[in-house]
Design an enzyme around this catalytic site. Structure first.
Site, short mmCIF file in Angstrom:
data_model
loop_
_atom_site.label_atom_id
_atom_site.label_comp_id
_atom_site.label_asym_id
_atom_site.label_seq_id
_atom_site.Cartn_x
_atom_site.Cartn_y
_atom_site.Cartn_z
N TRP A 147 8.12 5.39 14.25
CA TRP A 147 8.85 4.27 14.16
C TRP A 147 9.50 3.67 15.21
O TRP A 147 9.83 4.27 16.21
CB TRP A 147 10.13 4.62 13.20
CG TRP A 147 10.68 3.55 12.33
CD1 TRP A 147 11.85 2.74 13.09
CD2 TRP A 147 10.74 2.90 11.14
NE1 TRP A 147 12.34 1.97 11.99
CE2 TRP A 147 11.43 2.28 10.90
CE3 TRP A 147 9.62 3.44 10.11
CZ2 TRP A 147 11.58 1.40 9.63
CZ3 TRP A 147 9.70 2.66 8.99
CH2 TRP A 147 10.46 1.91 8.66
N LEU A 148 9.42 2.30 15.34
CA LEU A 148 9.91 1.88 16.70
C LEU A 148 11.38 2.00 16.79
O LEU A 148 12.14 1.89 15.62
CB LEU A 148 9.42 0.38 16.81
CG LEU A 148 7.99 0.18 17.09
CD1 LEU A 148 7.52 -1.25 17.02
CD2 LEU A 148 7.51 0.65 18.25
N LYS B 201 0.78 7.99 6.03
CA LYS B 201 -0.33 7.19 5.28
C LYS B 201 -1.16 8.25 4.86
O LYS B 201 -1.67 8.97 5.55
CB LYS B 201 -0.94 6.03 5.98
CG LYS B 201 0.21 4.98 6.08
CD LYS B 201 -0.79 3.71 6.77
CE LYS B 201 0.39 2.64 6.92
NZ LYS B 201 -0.16 1.35 7.39
N GLN C 154 0.74 -1.25 -0.05
CA GLN C 154 0.15 0.01 -0.14
C GLN C 154 1.01 1.21 0.06
O GLN C 154 1.94 1.41 0.55
CB GLN C 154 -0.96 -0.03 1.06
CG GLN C 154 -1.79 -1.15 1.16
CD GLN C 154 -2.89 -1.12 0.26
OE1 GLN C 154 -3.54 -0.03 0.11
NE2 GLN C 154 -3.35 -2.12 -0.54
N ASP D 176 -7.21 -8.35 7.60
CA ASP D 176 -6.01 -8.55 6.74
C ASP D 176 -4.81 -8.81 7.40
O ASP D 176 -3.60 -8.20 7.02
CB ASP D 176 -6.02 -7.24 6.02
CG ASP D 176 -5.08 -7.35 4.75
OD1 ASP D 176 -5.13 -8.13 4.03
OD2 ASP D 176 -4.27 -6.17 4.43
N THR E 246 2.85 7.39 11.76
CA THR E 246 3.16 6.33 13.05
C THR E 246 4.63 6.44 13.24
O THR E 246 5.39 6.48 12.55
CB THR E 246 2.87 5.00 12.05
OG1 THR E 246 1.34 4.59 11.83
CG2 THR E 246 3.10 3.83 13.26
N GLU F 81 4.47 -8.99 13.85
CA GLU F 81 5.68 -8.78 14.06
C GLU F 81 5.54 -8.94 15.54
O GLU F 81 4.77 -8.64 16.37
CB GLU F 81 6.18 -7.16 13.80
CG GLU F 81 6.21 -7.31 12.18
CD GLU F 81 5.37 -7.00 11.37
OE1 GLU F 81 5.43 -7.07 10.11
OE2 GLU F 81 4.30 -6.60 11.87
N ASP G 24 -5.64 1.33 2.03
CA ASP G 24 -5.37 1.68 3.53
C ASP G 24 -6.25 2.87 3.98
O ASP G 24 -6.41 3.85 3.01
CB ASP G 24 -4.01 2.06 3.77
CG ASP G 24 -3.27 0.81 3.78
OD1 ASP G 24 -3.71 -0.52 3.81
OD2 ASP G 24 -2.06 0.91 4.30
#
Length: 409
Positions: free
Chosen positions: A224-225, A123, A107, A289, A222, A294, A142
């Site tokens: 990022w970790l 996004k 996406q 979906d 979002t 993770e 999305d």
């Protein structure tokens, strides 16, 4: 006392004990576990409303450093986060230093770097709030607003396994294009007076770009970790085949969970219960979906299942895709803490909490009213499913006490 009377009394006592476990929460009475869960719920309620424009005070740390320190093996952020509003405000307003095409996937997304070197995933908006995505439960683009709503639902459920997400408006001409890579810039185009881009991904097409209103594009960011927590990807044991006419084993084998229980990492540790929590989460948001998931690497099966990529959610408020709950109704087990939280969110409390949490976000209103009503309706379906399991096999075999509080490194 005659034997018959004793048996009647014994049966009554056993019945009361069973009911006590089924209805663990009664205003703070009951077990120590239920009281602890009730206290956690009240803390969540107290911290649900966030202040717009909040800023960090009395600290030399950046918002990214604070958020990074929150992450542990079993949580992305802790139970009490007084700095959360300030971190989300920074996420929604920090200067964009670099913009590139998104990481691999199906996406459209963009990878941005914010002031201070913090990576985030952007996004873009594809649909208006009242648009209904028809077709398969995983159909459509999305939904950026779904990422925002899913993060706040994660807070409300007390899972704390979703990365931080906030809505943001970006000016493509002044904030993105001057710092964009050539690869991203090459996908920009105009449709009338609107600036658009189509990025690079499996399904990205020049004929299907995401477009701003003029130069202003709505989207979600979002966080990022941290790189010190590398991720490991797993195939979801209840994943779909995505092939017409071909069913996955779980779709025709009602005893499939027994096979899963024999496979690592589901044969020990918290992972299977995480999968069941995630099934409940996905059913509430309408996400069919989650074909992969993770966790953190080298975790020995102890890491949480991280609730990443929730954008295929809140597509059709009228749809009840019961197959999403297959891990729950096939395994017929759920955490006591999850059961307690679900019961506290009955009778409209879930949608009310979501309204309260989402009011903070810059792209408010995040969800249309039919999606909020769907949350309450689906919650009733989840609770009914768990009750059916308890009726079939008893509360002791259904409600599992499993609380892992692994220390931060």
């Amino acid at each position: 006392m005659k034997l018959k009377q004793r048996m009647v009394v014994l049966c009554a006592v056993l019945l009361l004990l069973g009911l006590a476990k089924i209805f663990l929460l009664d205003g703070g009475e009951g077990t120590a576990a239920s009281r602890r869960d009730l206290r956690a719920f009240r803390k969540m309620e107290a911290g649900l409303s966030l202040s717009r424009g909040a800023r960090l005070t009395n600290t030399l740390q950046s918002p990214w450093e604070i958020a990074s320190q929150w992450v542990g093996p079993r949580e992305v952020y802790p139970e009490e986060t007084p700095e959360l509003a300030a971190v989300l405000t920074s996420l929604s307003s920090a200067r964009i230093e670099r913009a590139d095409v998104g990481y691999k996937g199906t996406q459209l997304k963009a990878l941005l770097v914010l002031d201070g070197g913090q990576k985030v995933v952007f996004k873009p908006k594809r649909y208006n709030r009242d648009y209904v995505v028809e077709g398969e439960p995983y159909a459509g683009y999305d939904r950026h607003n779904a990422e925002v709503a899913a993060f706040h639902l994660d807070r409300i459920l007390g899972f704390r396994r979703a990365p931080l997400v906030v809505g943001r408006y970006v000016n493509l001409r002044t904030e993105i294009k001057p710092v964009a890579t050539d690869q991203l810039l090459s996908t920009f185009l105009m449709q009338g007076n609107n600036t658009c881009f189509y990025g690079k991904c499996y399904y990205c097409r020049e004929s299907e770009p995401a477009c701003a209103e003029g130069e202003i594009m709505e989207g979600s960011l979002t966080l990022w970790l941290p790189d010190v927590w590398p991720l490991q990807k797993h195939r979801h044991p209840w994943g779909r085949t995505y092939r017409e006419g071909k069913l996955a084993r779980w779709e025709y084998d009602e005893s499939y969970c027994e096979a899963v229980k024999k496979m690592p990492p589901y044969d020990a540790g918290p992972r299977l219960l995480d999968v069941i929590d995630t099934a409940i989460f996905d059913y509430l948001i309408g996400n069919a979906d989650r074909h992969h998931y993770e966790s953190f690497q080298d975790d020995g099966g102890a890491s949480m299942l991280i609730l990443l990529d929730n954008a295929k959610s809140f597509g059709n408020p009228a749809l009840e895709e019961r197959s999403i709950l297959a891990p729950l109704y096939q395994c017929c087990m759920v955490r006591v803490s999850t059961w307690n939280r679900l019961n506290l969110l009955r009778s409209g409390a879930l949608s009310s909490a979501m309204r309260q949490a989402l009011a903070f976000d810059p792209i408010h209103p995040v969800l249309a009213e039919p999606h909020l009503a769907a949350l309450d309706r689906r919650l009733s379906g989840v609770i009914t499913t768990i009750k059916q399991c308890m009726e079939a096999q008893g509360p002791d075999n259904t409600l599992i006490e499993d609380r892992m509080n692994l220390p931060h490194p």
